[in-house]
Each structure stands twice: as C-alpha cells, then as structure tokens.
Write an enzyme that holds these catalytic residues in place. Sequence first.
Site, PDB file in Angstrom:
ATOM      1  N   ARG A 130      17.590  31.486  21.690  1.00  0.00           N
ATOM      2  CA  ARG A 130      17.044  29.843  21.871  1.00  0.00           C
ATOM      3  C   ARG A 130      17.938  28.859  21.846  1.00  0.00           C
ATOM      4  O   ARG A 130      17.540  27.834  22.211  1.00  0.00           O
ATOM      5  CB  ARG A 130      16.023  29.702  20.423  1.00  0.00           C
ATOM      6  N   GLN A 154       9.792  31.522  40.890  1.00  0.00           N
ATOM      7  CA  GLN A 154       8.870  32.469  41.535  1.00  0.00           C
ATOM      8  C   GLN A 154       7.628  31.805  42.175  1.00  0.00           C
ATOM      9  O   GLN A 154       7.052  32.271  42.541  1.00  0.00           O
ATOM     10  CB  GLN A 154       8.612  33.814  40.685  1.00  0.00           C
ATOM     11  N   ARG A 160      25.133  41.351  22.361  1.00  0.00           N
ATOM     12  CA  ARG A 160      24.826  41.800  23.590  1.00  0.00           C
ATOM     13  C   ARG A 160      25.832  42.247  24.128  1.00  0.00           C
ATOM     14  O   ARG A 160      25.718  43.199  25.189  1.00  0.00           O
ATOM     15  CB  ARG A 160      24.260  40.763  24.461  1.00  0.00           C
ATOM     16  N   ARG A 179      15.734  34.912  25.134  1.00  0.00           N
ATOM     17  CA  ARG A 179      15.376  35.004  23.564  1.00  0.00           C
ATOM     18  C   ARG A 179      16.259  34.386  22.817  1.00  0.00           C
ATOM     19  O   ARG A 179      16.220  33.868  21.465  1.00  0.00           O
ATOM     20  CB  ARG A 179      15.272  36.312  23.251  1.00  0.00           C
ATOM     21  N   LEU A 212      17.544  37.708  27.738  1.00  0.00           N
ATOM     22  CA  LEU A 212      18.360  36.457  27.820  1.00  0.00           C
ATOM     23  C   LEU A 212      17.970  35.169  26.979  1.00  0.00           C
ATOM     24  O   LEU A 212      18.189  34.271  26.275  1.00  0.00           O
ATOM     25  CB  LEU A 212      19.170  36.025  29.005  1.00  0.00           C
ATOM     26  N   GLN A 248      15.813  30.173  38.785  1.00  0.00           N
ATOM     27  CA  GLN A 248      15.223  30.201  40.100  1.00  0.00           C
ATOM     28  C   GLN A 248      13.431  30.316  39.892  1.00  0.00           C
ATOM     29  O   GLN A 248      13.340  31.431  39.063  1.00  0.00           O
ATOM     30  CB  GLN A 248      15.652  31.169  41.009  1.00  0.00           C
TER      31      GLN A 248
HETATM   32  C1  LIG Z   1      19.365  45.784  20.647  1.00  0.00           C
HETATM   33  C2  LIG Z   1      18.415  44.767  20.662  1.00  0.00           C
HETATM   34  C3  LIG Z   1      17.314  45.065  20.589  1.00  0.00           C
HETATM   35  C4  LIG Z   1      16.040  44.025  20.488  1.00  0.00           C
HETATM   36  N1  LIG Z   1      14.792  44.390  20.270  1.00  0.00           N
HETATM   37  C5  LIG Z   1      13.807  43.483  20.404  1.00  0.00           C
HETATM   38  C6  LIG Z   1      12.279  44.078  20.162  1.00  0.00           C
HETATM   39  O1  LIG Z   1      12.183  45.273  20.317  1.00  0.00           O
HETATM   40  N2  LIG Z   1      11.515  43.080  20.107  1.00  0.00           N
HETATM   41  C7  LIG Z   1      11.541  41.817  20.299  1.00  0.00           C
HETATM   42  O2  LIG Z   1      10.793  41.074  20.138  1.00  0.00           O
HETATM   43  N3  LIG Z   1      13.136  41.267  20.316  1.00  0.00           N
HETATM   44  C8  LIG Z   1      13.933  42.362  20.459  1.00  0.00           C
HETATM   45  N4  LIG Z   1      15.289  41.751  20.548  1.00  0.00           N
HETATM   46  C9  LIG Z   1      15.643  40.321  20.632  1.00  0.00           C
HETATM   47  C10 LIG Z   1      15.767  39.746  19.297  1.00  0.00           C
HETATM   48  O3  LIG Z   1      14.996  39.985  18.372  1.00  0.00           O
HETATM   49  C11 LIG Z   1      16.287  38.493  19.388  1.00  0.00           C
HETATM   50  O4  LIG Z   1      15.095  37.507  19.745  1.00  0.00           O
HETATM   51  C12 LIG Z   1      17.431  38.055  20.138  1.00  0.00           C
HETATM   52  O5  LIG Z   1      18.568  39.105  20.020  1.00  0.00           O
HETATM   53  C13 LIG Z   1      18.037  36.463  19.727  1.00  0.00           C
HETATM   54  O6  LIG Z   1      18.612  36.645  18.709  1.00  0.00           O
HETATM   55  P1  LIG Z   1      18.617  35.500  17.777  1.00  0.00           P
HETATM   56  O7  LIG Z   1      17.209  35.259  17.287  1.00  0.00           O
HETATM   57  O8  LIG Z   1      19.623  35.835  16.494  1.00  0.00           O
HETATM   58  O9  LIG Z   1      19.567  34.350  18.600  1.00  0.00           O
HETATM   59  P2  LIG Z   1      19.181  32.953  19.047  1.00  0.00           P
HETATM   60  O10 LIG Z   1      17.819  32.558  19.421  1.00  0.00           O
HETATM   61  O11 LIG Z   1      20.338  32.820  20.113  1.00  0.00           O
HETATM   62  O12 LIG Z   1      19.375  32.108  17.611  1.00  0.00           O
HETATM   63  C14 LIG Z   1      20.781  32.200  17.082  1.00  0.00           C
HETATM   64  C15 LIG Z   1      20.859  31.878  15.512  1.00  0.00           C
HETATM   65  O13 LIG Z   1      20.192  30.673  15.113  1.00  0.00           O
HETATM   66  C16 LIG Z   1      19.307  30.735  14.062  1.00  0.00           C
HETATM   67  N5  LIG Z   1      18.046  30.520  14.403  1.00  0.00           N
HETATM   68  C17 LIG Z   1      17.507  30.389  15.764  1.00  0.00           C
HETATM   69  N6  LIG Z   1      16.396  30.080  15.694  1.00  0.00           N
HETATM   70  C18 LIG Z   1      15.969  29.859  14.472  1.00  0.00           C
HETATM   71  C19 LIG Z   1      14.732  29.567  14.015  1.00  0.00           C
HETATM   72  N7  LIG Z   1      13.505  29.181  14.514  1.00  0.00           N
HETATM   73  N8  LIG Z   1      14.603  29.466  12.448  1.00  0.00           N
HETATM   74  C20 LIG Z   1      15.631  29.970  11.688  1.00  0.00           C
HETATM   75  N9  LIG Z   1      16.878  30.469  12.390  1.00  0.00           N
HETATM   76  C21 LIG Z   1      16.971  30.308  13.793  1.00  0.00           C
HETATM   77  C22 LIG Z   1      19.440  32.488  13.662  1.00  0.00           C
HETATM   78  O14 LIG Z   1      20.267  32.441  12.605  1.00  0.00           O
HETATM   79  C23 LIG Z   1      19.898  33.098  15.062  1.00  0.00           C
HETATM   80  O15 LIG Z   1      20.265  34.397  14.661  1.00  0.00           O
HETATM   81  C24 LIG Z   1      16.379  42.894  20.571  1.00  0.00           C
HETATM   82  C25 LIG Z   1      17.576  42.286  20.479  1.00  0.00           C
HETATM   83  C26 LIG Z   1      18.903  43.383  20.645  1.00  0.00           C
HETATM   84  C27 LIG Z   1      20.160  42.707  20.706  1.00  0.00           C
END
Ligand SMILES: Cc1cc2nc3c(=O)[nH]c(=O)nc-3n(C[C@H](O)[C@H](O)[C@H](O)COP(=O)(O)OP(=O)(O)OC[C@H]3O[C@@H](n4cnc5c(N)ncnc54)[C@H](O)[C@@H]3O)c2cc1C
Length: 230
Positions: A80, A89, A175, A78, A76, A87
């Site tokens: 950002r 630990q 998700r 991830r 979750l 809570q």
């Molecule tokens: C099925 C599945 C499998 C996954 N497997 C892995 C894995 O094996 N390893 C792993 O590390 N992660 C994994 N993830 C996590 C994934 O890589 C993302 O970290 C997570 O889904 C958050 O997505 P996001 O970065 O799009 O979203 P958010 O952080 O919620 O950001 C939303 C959007 O804002 C923009 N954004 C946010 N921050 C920035 C930035 N710094 N620069 C530019 N644009 C930005 C982007 O458009 C992004 O899509 C997985 C996710 C899913 C759903």
Amino acid sequence: MANVVLLTWTYDPEKIIALSAKTCYSPGFPSDMWYQDLNEGEFISKLKNMGHMTPFEHASFTFSLEGVSRVLLAQLTRHRIASFSVQSQRYVKYESSMDNYVVPDIPNELKEDFLDSCDVIYALYNEYVNCLMQDWGYSEKEAIENARYLLPGAMKTNLTVTMNARELMHFFELRCCNRAQKEIRDLAWKMLSLLQLKFPQIFEDCGPTCLTSKCKEGKMACGKPYKKEI
Ligand SMILES: Cc1cc2nc3c(=O)[nH]c(=O)nc-3n(C[C@H](O)[C@H](O)[C@H](O)COP(=O)(O)OP(=O)(O)OC[C@H]3O[C@@H](n4cnc5c(N)ncnc54)[C@H](O)[C@@H]3O)c2cc1C
C-alpha cells in the site's frame, strides 16, 4: 521475463536519509546541514542497526515494470505504501494475442497448451469487442472495458511504480522470499539487484529474512534458505 528499469530516484538519496536523521539529533537547521559532510555511509548503517527507519522514507525510487502479468499486478498492489500507474485495460485494446501472456511456472510440456488456452480466450475477447460495437452500438472504449472481464490473469501489462526505501526494504523481505510466487520473486530480485548496484549503502543488506537475519516463516518455511555469498 519482465523487463525492469530503474527510471529515477530522489536526488542524492543517501544524503537525504542521513540529513533527515541528523535533523532529529542536531540543534542546527537541515538547510545548513545539507552543505556539510554527513558521513552518509556510517549514518545509514547506524540507523539500520538502531531500527530508526523513518529517515529511509525520504528517498524514493521509480521503476518501469514491463511485461508483468495481471496476477503479479494484484500481488504487487497489495503493497500500500507505493504509487502505481498501470496500463489500462479500459483504454488499451490488446491488438493481437502475440506475446501478450506471461506463462506461469509450469512444466515445459504444458506451456504450449497454456498459450493455446490463452489464445482461445483472446479470440473470445475479440469477438465480444466486435459484437458489442457492431451489434449493440457500444463505442470502442465501452466495448473494451466490458469485454476485458474475460481476459486471463496471464495478460501482460506495464506500469510505473514508485516506492520509498523503507517500503522497498519491506517489499524485498516479503517478495524475495521463496514463499512468494516465482514471477513476483524474480521481479523483486531484479529490482533489488538494480538498487544494490547503484545504492549499495542503502540496499546492500536487503532481501529475505533467511539471508538478512532469521527466517520468520515458521512452519511455512521453504526449507531451502538463501546462503550469503562469501
Ligand atoms: C507469501 C505470501 C503469501 C500471501 N498470501 C496471501 C493470501 O493468501 N491472501 C491475502 O489476502 N494476501 C496474501 N498475501 C499478501 C499479504 O497479506 C500482504 O497484503 C502483502 O504482502 C503486503 O504486505 P504488507 O501489508 O506488510 O505491506 P504494505 O502494504 O507494503 O505495508 C507496509 C507496512 O506498513 C504498515 N501498514 C500499511 N498499511 C497499514 C495499515 N492500514 N494499518 C497498519 N499498518 C499498516 C505495516 O507495518 C505493513 O507491514 C501474501 C503475501 C505473501 C508474501
């Protein structure tokens, strides 16, 4: 199963979305427009069709998520563009092993064994807390924050999370998808259903892309897309 409560949200979220969009296209002051009929429903669907999504960032929603695993927490957080209060630990000691674990999506026959394994780890954790305090003079907080390195990802936690509507839409796309792990997928669907009940104009067409447009998973597609209820 985690308990999900929609605690609070931006006052009149549909209106603030429509107002912030209208600010872009109108010569008037936002503070005057706030008192006008903004035809929110129509505005909101127009914005979605145009892909003009920044107005959705003005409306935020806060949830209490109760009894989720630390594994889910790692996934979750991830996301950002959200605010989290979790809570700790370090400050909160698990007082007993009872009902402290989330059992993953494994066959029923293995669940008892899984819980027994968690109990073994919990007993070790407790032993370390006591040892650090009694034999090494650690305060309770110091003992807890160090012993927690032993705890399994299944440990339950509670958190308050706030996301804006645009981020929530993105979160639901990723998700609610069958490719997401079951615990976070169930959580995402619960959050979405609570929002759809209260704010259908904003959230009615959210969810995985197989449901809302076209699956983006390519070769990784699950092969069992959600179907729209008719
Ligand atoms: C099925 C599945 C499998 C996954 N497997 C892995 C894995 O094996 N390893 C792993 O590390 N992660 C994994 N993830 C996590 C994934 O890589 C993302 O970290 C997570 O889904 C958050 O997505 P996001 O970065 O799009 O979203 P958010 O952080 O919620 O950001 C939303 C959007 O804002 C923009 N954004 C946010 N921050 C920035 C930035 N710094 N620069 C530019 N644009 C930005 C982007 O458009 C992004 O899509 C997985 C996710 C899913 C759903």
